[in-house]
Design a protein around this motif. Structure first.
Motif, short mmCIF file in Angstrom:
data_model
loop_
_atom_site.label_atom_id
_atom_site.label_comp_id
_atom_site.label_asym_id
_atom_site.label_seq_id
_atom_site.Cartn_x
_atom_site.Cartn_y
_atom_site.Cartn_z
N LEU A 9 0.87 -1.16 0.00
CA LEU A 9 0.00 0.00 0.00
C LEU A 9 0.91 1.21 0.00
N LEU A 10 0.73 2.09 -0.98
CA LEU A 10 1.54 3.30 -1.07
C LEU A 10 0.82 4.47 -0.43
N ASN A 11 1.56 5.50 -0.06
CA ASN A 11 0.93 6.63 0.62
C ASN A 11 0.03 7.44 -0.31
N SER A 12 0.08 7.18 -1.60
CA SER A 12 -0.82 7.84 -2.55
C SER A 12 -2.18 7.15 -2.57
N GLY A 13 -2.32 6.02 -1.84
CA GLY A 13 -3.56 5.27 -1.80
C GLY A 13 -3.57 4.08 -2.74
N LEU A 14 -2.58 3.98 -3.60
CA LEU A 14 -2.49 2.86 -4.55
C LEU A 14 -2.15 1.58 -3.81
N ARG A 15 -2.90 0.51 -4.14
CA ARG A 15 -2.61 -0.81 -3.56
C ARG A 15 -2.17 -1.72 -4.68
N VAL A 16 -1.01 -2.36 -4.50
CA VAL A 16 -0.47 -3.31 -5.47
C VAL A 16 -0.57 -4.69 -4.85
N SER A 17 -1.31 -5.61 -5.52
CA SER A 17 -1.51 -6.96 -5.00
C SER A 17 -0.99 -7.99 -5.99
N GLY A 18 -0.46 -9.09 -5.47
CA GLY A 18 0.00 -10.18 -6.30
C GLY A 18 1.29 -9.89 -7.05
N SER A 19 2.01 -8.89 -6.61
CA SER A 19 3.21 -8.49 -7.32
C SER A 19 4.14 -7.75 -6.38
N GLY A 20 5.39 -7.72 -6.75
CA GLY A 20 6.34 -6.84 -6.09
C GLY A 20 6.22 -5.47 -6.74
N VAL A 21 7.03 -4.53 -6.28
CA VAL A 21 7.02 -3.19 -6.89
C VAL A 21 8.44 -2.77 -7.21
N LEU A 22 8.54 -2.01 -8.28
CA LEU A 22 9.78 -1.35 -8.66
C LEU A 22 9.48 0.14 -8.64
#
Length: 197
Positions: free
Chosen positions: A67-80
């Motif tokens: 969960l990013l502070n911008s409100g974006l939620r990334v599921s099922g994945s890592g982040v770059l």
């Protein structure tokens, strides 16, 4: 060397330096609090207080994403996280040949080193300007990085800092705030990652 022979109250002592007179303050009271605008209250000093957190700052690490502070939620994945942008990142999927589909790849080699093909760094190959530092979060634990993986990132001019994902996210948040998102990138595997999943 200066030697003085002193005799005080019948006790003889030998000193190599003369005694110094130390004055002690009679009171620790500093007087009334100053109302001058130039006074600094060190207890309320916050060096980064006016600096906004980057929009790619990690708010929470979940077992399957972030969960990013911008409100974006990334599921099922890592982040770059590169240059203030967020990209889904799955280093466990390596590109096969033209006829092959995506295939699952383990992240650890036979020596227990974190070893991924150079294709997973494709974005870092093409982005300009390149970040100086990549904070790499390897999931729930820390493993040594394979020399080939480290050499590839170093050939791009990127230094590497390796931690578990929670600590890597905190480190990225701090460094991106201090140095800017243009100088610091992060590659984070979810904390729930299990090898061979």
């Amino acid at each position: 060397m200066l030697c003085l022979k002193l005799q005080v109250s019948g006790i003889r002592s030998l000193h190599s330096t003369p005694s110094l007179s130390i004055s002690r303050p009679r009171s620790t009271d500093r007087g009334p609090t100053s109302t001058e605008p130039t006074q600094t209250d060190f207890e309320s000093l916050d060096v980064l207080g006016g600096t906004p957190a980057p929009t790619t700052a990690i708010e929470a690490c979940h077992s399957d994403g972030f969960l990013l502070n911008s409100g974006l939620r990334v599921s099922g994945s890592g982040v770059l996280l590169v240059g203030g942008e967020v990209f889904a990142w799955r280093p466990w999927e390596a590109i096969g040949g033209k006829k092959e589909r995506w295939k699952v790849k383990k992240l650890l080699n036979i020596k227990g080193q974190w070893d991924v093909p150079s294709e997973v760094w494709g974005l870092l190959d093409i982005v300009w300007p390149k970040p100086d530092l990549l904070v790499l979060g390897l999931g729930p634990g820390v493993h040594p990085v394979a020399p080939e993986t480290r050499a590839h990132l170093n050939s791009l001019g990127i230094s590497l800092e390796v931690q578990d994902t929670r600590n890597a996210a905190a480190q990225f948040n701090l460094l991106a705030t201090e140095r800017g998102v243009g100088n610091v990138a992060a590659a984070l595997v979810p904390v729930g990652w299990k090898e061979g999943r």
